[in-house]
Design a protein around this motif. Structure first.
Motif, PDB file in Angstrom:
ATOM      1  N   ALA A  38       0.844  -1.190   0.000  1.00  0.00           N
ATOM      2  CA  ALA A  38       0.000   0.000   0.000  1.00  0.00           C
ATOM      3  C   ALA A  38       0.876   1.234   0.000  1.00  0.00           C
ATOM      4  N   THR A  39       0.306   2.329  -0.443  1.00  0.00           N
ATOM      5  CA  THR A  39       0.993   3.612  -0.411  1.00  0.00           C
ATOM      6  C   THR A  39       0.187   4.542   0.472  1.00  0.00           C
ATOM      7  N   VAL A  40       0.863   5.207   1.383  1.00  0.00           N
ATOM      8  CA  VAL A  40       0.199   6.115   2.297  1.00  0.00           C
ATOM      9  C   VAL A  40       0.760   7.512   2.083  1.00  0.00           C
ATOM     10  N   GLN A  41      -0.142   8.483   1.959  1.00  0.00           N
ATOM     11  CA  GLN A  41       0.269   9.873   1.839  1.00  0.00           C
ATOM     12  C   GLN A  41      -0.436  10.667   2.922  1.00  0.00           C
ATOM     13  N   ILE A  42       0.327  11.503   3.614  1.00  0.00           N
ATOM     14  CA  ILE A  42      -0.228  12.338   4.671  1.00  0.00           C
ATOM     15  C   ILE A  42      -0.372  13.749   4.118  1.00  0.00           C
ATOM     16  N   SER A  43      -1.548  14.325   4.265  1.00  0.00           N
ATOM     17  CA  SER A  43      -1.792  15.669   3.750  1.00  0.00           C
ATOM     18  C   SER A  43      -0.954  16.689   4.507  1.00  0.00           C
ATOM     19  N   SER A  44      -0.764  17.837   3.890  1.00  0.00           N
ATOM     20  CA  SER A  44       0.008  18.887   4.555  1.00  0.00           C
ATOM     21  C   SER A  44      -0.689  19.355   5.824  1.00  0.00           C
TER      22      SER A  44
END
Length: 99
Positions: A38-44
């Motif tokens: 999985a790929t996880v991205q955290i918003s600014s």
């Protein structure tokens, strides 16, 4: 209705076998590369919130006192105080990041 063996000697955690086979090649050595599942991205905004008030430390003695109170059945939760602080924190974050 019997679902499975109740004898702990016969019980096998399903992930144990998966890790053994997934983490090794045919020769039995650990796999050299792993594919990300999985790929996880955290918003600014989430990054700002997570680093805004925390310096990464905690009071270990306080944790021990709380754990002891829980063990002794003396730990009390003040729901009104928690609710008030949640509302205050939310209002602060909304003011801080909505402008």
């Amino acid at each position: 209705m019997k679902i499975g063996s109740l004898d702990p000697k016969n019980a096998v955690a399903p992930m144990q076998n998966d890790r053994k086979s997934a983490g090794a090649d045919k020769a039995g050595s650990p796999a050299s590369t792993a594919e990300p599942s999985a790929t996880v991205q955290i918003s600014s905004a989430a990054s700002l919130i997570s680093s805004a008030d925390s310096d990464g430390t905690f009071d270990a003695e306080k944790v021990q006192r709380m754990a002891q109170a829980i063990r002794e059945g003396k730990f009390e939760v003040d729901a009104d105080k928690i609710a008030d602080k949640l509302i205050a924190n939310t209002q602060e974050l909304l003011r801080k990041y909505s402008s």
